[in-house]
Design a protein around this motif. Structure first.
Motif, PDB file in Angstrom:
ATOM      1  N   LEU A   5      -5.979 -31.205  23.605  1.00 27.13           N
ATOM      2  CA  LEU A   5      -6.041 -30.103  22.372  1.00 27.13           C
ATOM      3  C   LEU A   5      -6.360 -28.566  22.953  1.00 27.13           C
ATOM      4  O   LEU A   5      -7.273 -28.812  23.722  1.00 27.13           O
ATOM      5  CB  LEU A   5      -6.877 -30.407  21.372  1.00 27.13           C
ATOM      6  N   ALA A  36      -3.498 -25.152  18.392  1.00 24.74           N
ATOM      7  CA  ALA A  36      -3.665 -26.087  17.406  1.00 24.74           C
ATOM      8  C   ALA A  36      -4.506 -25.348  16.190  1.00 24.74           C
ATOM      9  O   ALA A  36      -4.482 -26.057  15.048  1.00 24.74           O
ATOM     10  CB  ALA A  36      -4.174 -27.324  17.539  1.00 24.74           C
ATOM     11  N   ILE A  37      -5.298 -24.267  16.478  1.00 26.17           N
ATOM     12  CA  ILE A  37      -6.203 -23.989  15.513  1.00 26.17           C
ATOM     13  C   ILE A  37      -5.532 -22.740  14.683  1.00 26.17           C
ATOM     14  O   ILE A  37      -4.892 -21.847  15.269  1.00 26.17           O
ATOM     15  CB  ILE A  37      -7.346 -23.232  16.244  1.00 26.17           C
ATOM     16  N   GLU A  38      -5.430 -22.888  13.417  1.00 27.21           N
ATOM     17  CA  GLU A  38      -4.849 -22.144  12.219  1.00 27.21           C
ATOM     18  C   GLU A  38      -5.937 -20.917  12.087  1.00 27.21           C
ATOM     19  O   GLU A  38      -5.524 -19.769  12.004  1.00 27.21           O
ATOM     20  CB  GLU A  38      -4.597 -22.734  11.422  1.00 27.21           C
ATOM     21  N   MET A  70      -7.147 -26.716  11.634  1.00 27.55           N
ATOM     22  CA  MET A  70      -5.946 -27.010  12.676  1.00 27.55           C
ATOM     23  C   MET A  70      -4.625 -27.296  11.834  1.00 27.55           C
ATOM     24  O   MET A  70      -4.518 -27.434  10.853  1.00 27.55           O
ATOM     25  CB  MET A  70      -6.283 -28.253  13.504  1.00 27.55           C
ATOM     26  N   ASN A  71      -3.483 -27.202  12.696  1.00 23.12           N
ATOM     27  CA  ASN A  71      -2.297 -27.354  12.165  1.00 23.12           C
ATOM     28  C   ASN A  71      -1.921 -28.934  12.206  1.00 23.12           C
ATOM     29  O   ASN A  71      -2.875 -29.596  12.513  1.00 23.12           O
ATOM     30  CB  ASN A  71      -1.126 -26.614  12.695  1.00 23.12           C
ATOM     31  N   GLY A  95      -2.163 -30.581  15.537  1.00 19.78           N
ATOM     32  CA  GLY A  95      -3.413 -30.515  15.955  1.00 19.78           C
ATOM     33  C   GLY A  95      -4.455 -31.380  15.319  1.00 19.78           C
ATOM     34  O   GLY A  95      -5.203 -32.125  16.055  1.00 19.78           O
ATOM     35  N   TRP A 111      -6.600 -34.430  16.877  1.00 20.77           N
ATOM     36  CA  TRP A 111      -8.209 -34.222  16.637  1.00 20.77           C
ATOM     37  C   TRP A 111      -8.624 -35.775  16.135  1.00 20.77           C
ATOM     38  O   TRP A 111      -9.833 -36.043  16.492  1.00 20.77           O
ATOM     39  CB  TRP A 111      -8.361 -33.067  15.668  1.00 20.77           C
ATOM     40  N   GLY A 130      -8.140 -32.606   9.952  1.00 23.41           N
ATOM     41  CA  GLY A 130      -8.110 -31.170  10.900  1.00 23.41           C
ATOM     42  C   GLY A 130      -9.182 -30.054  10.497  1.00 23.41           C
ATOM     43  O   GLY A 130      -9.384 -29.072  11.389  1.00 23.41           O
ATOM     44  N   ARG A 145      -5.236 -18.837  20.130  1.00 23.88           N
ATOM     45  CA  ARG A 145      -3.958 -18.923  19.670  1.00 23.88           C
ATOM     46  C   ARG A 145      -3.329 -17.360  19.336  1.00 23.88           C
ATOM     47  O   ARG A 145      -2.610 -17.165  18.926  1.00 23.88           O
ATOM     48  CB  ARG A 145      -3.704 -19.411  18.255  1.00 23.88           C
TER      49      ARG A 145
END
Length: 742
Positions: A388, A392-394, A413-414, A417, A421, A454, A478
Motif C-alpha cells: 500500500l 491510496a490516501i484521499e 483511503m480510496n 486502498g 488495507w 478505509g 499523493r
C-alpha cells in the motif's frame, strides 16, 4: 532617581547571566569547529563517536548562533512546486481541449509574473469562454465538489489545495534537509507563490543536494516482523561478526609472530642498545605476563572486551522489556547508524536473514533530547513494492481522540486502498504496520481491529504539532505536483571569508568611531555611554545565541545600524541634561529631568523602528529577515541599555564619593567648538523652509515618475553570470615593459 533599584538590579543580573551563559557556548562552538576543521575525516568521525564529545558539541550548537550562507559559503536554491501539474491532477477532465488551452495561457501569464496561477486560470477561462464554469472541470470526487458549485466555491477549494500542496512539500523538504545534516538551514516559503527558498550553509556536495530535492517522495505502508522473530537472527549475526573479527585478528597475529620470530632469530634474541635507550622495547619475563593476566580489568578494558565479543550489540542496543509483537529490534546513536548498516549489509550476515526481512530507521529519536534512533524490522516482498502506498490516501488530518482527548491522526483511503488495507489489518491483527516516507519510519501503529471501510485512526503519544506533521506526511504521498529547481547559486567559502572580514572591519570601525566621538564630546558621560554600548553588543550576541539565530551579512549591517541608534538615545538624553543644567538646575535635578523628558521621544522612535523590523521579518525573505532579526533584537537592547542601564551607571557615578566630582556631560573642547557654531533660528524661516521642502518633494516625485526605479535581478528575474580574470594569461613584465600592479 530610579525606584525599586534592588529589584531591577536583580532582574538585570539574572538576565545577563543567561546572556553570558549563551556567549560561553558561542565561544565553545567556534573553538570546537576550528579544532574539527583541522582534523582528518577519520579523526573527526572518531571524535564524534565519543558520546560525551557528541553531546557537548550538540549542546554548543543548540546554545549559539550560526553563520549564514553569505558568511561561510554553501548553496542557495529556489524551488517551485508545479502548480500547473497540481491543477491537471485535480481536474476531472484534464484532456479537455478547452481546459488545456486555458491552462497553457494561464501558465504563460504566470511565467510573466502577472499573478498566481489559480486566479489567472479563472480569469482566462472567463475571458475565453464566458459561459463555462469552473465546476465543469473540477466538480467530482477529487475535490468533493457538486456539479452546481459556484466559481467562488471552486476557487476557494483550489486555493486551499495549492496551499496544502506547498505546505506538504515544505514539510518533506525540511525533513530531507535535516537528514542531509546541514547545520542551521534556512527554509522559507515565499507567500502567495508556489516557491520555496533554501539556504544551505556549509554545503559542498551540490549534486547530492539536487538529487535530494528532485527525488519524489515515496510514502509506503509495510507490515513488520516482531522482536521475537528477529532477535535470534541478530544474535547469530553478532556471533558471526565476532568470529570473523577473531579470525581476521588471528591471521594478523600469525603474520606478526612470524615476522617477530625471524627478527629475533636474526638478532640472536637480543635488543639493540638504541631500542633500550629510547624505550621502544622493554625486556620482560613470564612473571610480567602472569601479573598482567591476574590484574583486575578496568572499566575501559571491560568495554573493549565487550566490543570485541559483541561487535553488533556494542552499537545496536537491544530493547529492554519489549512486547513480543513489537517491531523494534534495537536502538543506536545517530553516529553509529552507519556502522550498524555496514554490519547488516555484509554478505555473510545478510545470508543469515530471510529475503523478505529489511531494516529501516525512524526519522527522529523517540525521546526528546536523545540522539538514539530506533531500528524497525520490515516484512518486504522480493520486488520491494509496498502493498500500500500514499496514492491510496484521499485525506488525512489531525484530530482528537474522543475517549481521552489526546491528539491523533485520521485518514481516509480510496476504494482500492480500503480493500488492501482491510486485508493487511486482517493478516496483521495485533501487530504493527510501519508508515515509511523516503526510507524512514515515521510511525508504526499497532493494528487493534480489522478496518474494512478505509477510515483509520492512528493514536499514540503525539503532541498536536506531531499529529499535524504526520497528517501532512500521509497526504504527501499523493502529491501530484512536481518540484522544479528554478534557480541555484553556489557561494564559495572564500567569498564568505571576505564577507566576514569586511563585515567585522565595518563593525569594528563603526564601534571605535562611536567610542571616540562620544568620549570627545560628552566626557565622563560619553565613557558611560560607551560602556553601555559594549553591554549592548554582549546583549545582541547573547540573545542571538539563545534564539539560535543565523547571522548573515545583512544581520551585521543591522548590528552596525543598531549601534548608531543606541548612541542617538544617549545623545538625546545628554542634550536634555545639558539644557537643564543651562537652565540653572542642579546636577541631580538635571539628570532626573533629562532622563524623564527624553523618554517620550526615545520611546516613539524606538517603537516605530521596532514595528518596521517586525513588518520586515513577517513579509521579508532571506537577507531581509536576517537584517530584521538583528534590528529587532538591537532595538530591544537599545531601549534597555540606553535608558535603564545608562541611568543606573550615571546615578552610580553621581552617588560615588570618589567619582561624583568627575561626572561631566561636555568636554571643554566640544564646548568651545560648539560655541563657534551660530544657532540657526529655524522657526523664523518657517515659510522659506516650507517651500524648500515642497520643492524637494515635488522634485523627488518628478524623478520617480520620469526616470523611475530600476528593479534588480531579484525583482525582474534574469541571468546572473559570474566572471573573473584568468591571471595566467595576463601579460607579465618583459624587456622594455615595466611591471605594473593592479
Amino acid at each position: 532617581m530610579i525606584r525599586h533599584k534592588p529589584f531591577i538590579l536583580t532582574l538585570l543580573g539574572i538576565f545577563f547571566a543567561i546572556v553570558l551563559y549563551n556567549l560561553y557556548w558561542v565561544f565553545e562552538r567556534f573553538r570546537l569547529e576550528a579544532k574539527l576543521s583541522a582534523l582528518t575525516p577519520e579523526a573527526r568521525s572518531a571524535w564524534f563517536k565519543d558520546p560525551d564529545n557528541y553531546k557537548y558539541y550538540r549542546r554548543a550548537v543548540e546554545n549559539s548562533f550560526s553563520l549564514g550562507l553569505d558568511l561561510q559559503g554553501g548553496m542557495y536554491v529556489t524551488l517551485e512546486v508545479g502548480v500547473e501539474d497540481l491543477l491537471r491532477g485535480l481536474s476531472e477532465v484534464p484532456n479537455d481541449t478547452v481546459f488545456q488551452a486555458v491552462l497553457n495561457e494561464a501558465v504563460a501569464r504566470y511565467r510573466r509574473g502577472e499573478g498566481n496561477l489559480v486566479d489567472l486560470f479563472a480569469e482566462t477561462l472567463k475571458r475565453r469562454s464566458p459561459g463555462t464554469s469552473l465546476a465543469q472541470f473540477f466538480a467530482g470526487p477529487k475535490l468533493g465538489l457538486a456539479y452546481n458549485a459556484s466559481d467562488a466555491e471552486v476557487l476557494r477549494k483550489l486555493r486551499q489545495e495549492v496551499e496544502d500542496a506547498v505546505e506538504r512539500t515544505y514539510k518533506i523538504l525540511r525533513v530531507r534537509i535535516d537528514q542531509f545534516g546541514v547545520v542551521s538551514p534556512n527554509i522559507q516559503r515565499q507567500p502567495g507563490t508556489g516557491r520555496i527558498l533554501l539556504e544551505l550553509p556549509g554545503v559542498k556536495d551540490s549534486e547530492r543536494v539536487r538529487r535530494l530535492l528532485r527525488t519524489t517522495a515515496q510514502l509506503e505502508f509495510w507490515p513488520t516482523y516482531t522482536i521475537k522473530e528477529v532477535f535470534p537472527l541478530l544474535q547469530k549475526a553478532n556471533e558471526k561478526l565476532a568470529a570473523m573479527a577473531s579470525a581476521q585478528k588471528g591471521q594478523d597475529t600469525l603474520r606478526a609472530d612470524t615476522l617477530a620470530a625471524s627478527d629475533t632469530t636474526s638478532k640472536g634474541g637480543e635488543l639493540s642498545t638504541e631500542e633500550l635507550l629510547l624505550g621502544k622495547k622493554k625486556p620482560g619475563g613470564p612473571s610480567d605476563t602472569a601479573k598482567k593476566d591476574t590484574a583486575a580489568l578496568s572499566e575501559e578494558e571491560k568495554r573493549k572486551k565487550f566490543e570485541k565479543e559483541n561487535p553488533l550489540f556494542a552499537v545496536l542496543i537491544p530493547p529492554q522489556n519489549a512486547s513480543e509483537n513489537s517491531p523494534v529490534v534495537g536502538y543506536a546513536r545517530i553516529a553509529d547508524t552507519a556502522t550498524v548498516g555496514q554490519y547488516l549489509r555484509r554478505p555473510e550476515i545478510r545470508a543469515l536473514f530471510p529475503d523478505n526481512l529489511a531494516f529501516a530507521w525512524t526519522v527522529k529519536p523517540e525521546q526528546e533530547g536523545t540522539d538514539a534512533l530506533t531500528l524497525i524490522a520490515l516484512r518486504v516482498n522480493p520486488a520491494r513494492q509496498a502493498p500500500l502506498t500514499g496514492e491510496a490516501i484521499e485525506d488525512a488530518r489531525q484530530d482528537f481522540n474522543p475517549d481521552d482527548g489526546s491528539p491523533m491522526v485520521t485518514m481516509r483511503m480510496n476504494a482500492e486502498g480500503a480493500r488492501i488495507w482491510k486485508r493487511l489489518t486482517t493478516d496483521y491483527l495485533g501487530k504493527s504496520i510501519a508508515v515509511v516516507l523516503d526510507g524512514y519510519v515515521y510511525t508504526y501503529p499497532v493494528v487493534q481491529s480489522v478496518i474494512a471501510n478505509g477510515n483509520s485512526q492512528i493514536t499514540g503519544n503525539f503532541t498536536v504539532e506531531e499529529a499535524k506533521d504526520l497528517a501532512n506526511v500521509l497526504k504527501a504521498g499523493r502529491l501530484p505536483a512536481a518540484i522544479r529547481i528554478e534557480a541555484e547559486e553556489i557561494v564559495g567559502p572564500s567569498l564568505g571569508e571576505v564577507a566576514i572580514r569586511q563585515g567585522v572591519i565595518a563593525l569594528v570601525l563603526a564601534f571605535a568611531s562611536i567610542l571616540l566621538v562620544m568620549w570627545a564630546i560628552y566626557s565622563t558621560a560619553g565613557l558611560i555611554a560607551n560602556l553601555a554600548l559594549f553591554i549592548l553588543l554582549l546583549f545582541i550576541a547573547g540573545v542571538m545565541a539563545a534564539m539560535n539565530v543565523v547571522l548573515t551579512l545583512p544581520g551585521i549591517a543591522g548590528i552596525v545600524l543598531t549601534l548608531g541608534m543606541a548612541v542617538d538615545v544617549n545623545i538625546l538624553i545628554y542634550e536634555r541634561v545639558l539644557e537643564e543644567l543651562h537652565a540653572g538646575k542642579s546636577l541631580k535635578g538635571a539628570i532626573e529631568n533629562g532622563f524623564n523628558r527624553a523618554l517620550s521621544a526615545i520611546t516613539d522612535s524606538n517603537v516605530t523602528t521596532l514595528l518596521t523590523g517586525i513588518i520586515l521579518y513577517a513579509f521579508g525573505i532571506g537577507p531581509i529577515r536576517g537584517f530584521a532579526v538583528t534590528l529587532i533584537i538591537g532595538i530591544t537592547g537599545t531601549f534597555l541599555t540606553g535608558v535603564l542601564i545608562t541611568r543606573l551607571l550615571v546615578e552610580a557615578v553621581y552617588n560615588s564619593p570618589r567619582w561624583s566630582s568627575k561626572l561631566r556631560f561636555r568636554t571643554a573642547f566640544a564646548e568651545k567648538l560648539l560655541s563657534k557654531i551660530p544657532p540657526i533660528p529655524f522657526h523664523r524661516h518657517y515659510r522659506t523652509l516650507r517651500w524648500v521642502m515642497w520643492g524637494l518633494a515635488l522634485a523627488g516625485a518628478a524623478a520617480l515618475i520620469g526616470v523611475g526605479i530600476r528593479p534588480g535581478l531579484e525583482f525582474t528575474g534574469g541571468l546572473s553570470v559570474p566572471g573573473g580574470v584568468d591571471s595566467s594569461r595576463l601579460p607579465g613584465p618583459g624587456p622594455g615593459r615595466p611591471h605594473r600592479r593592479l
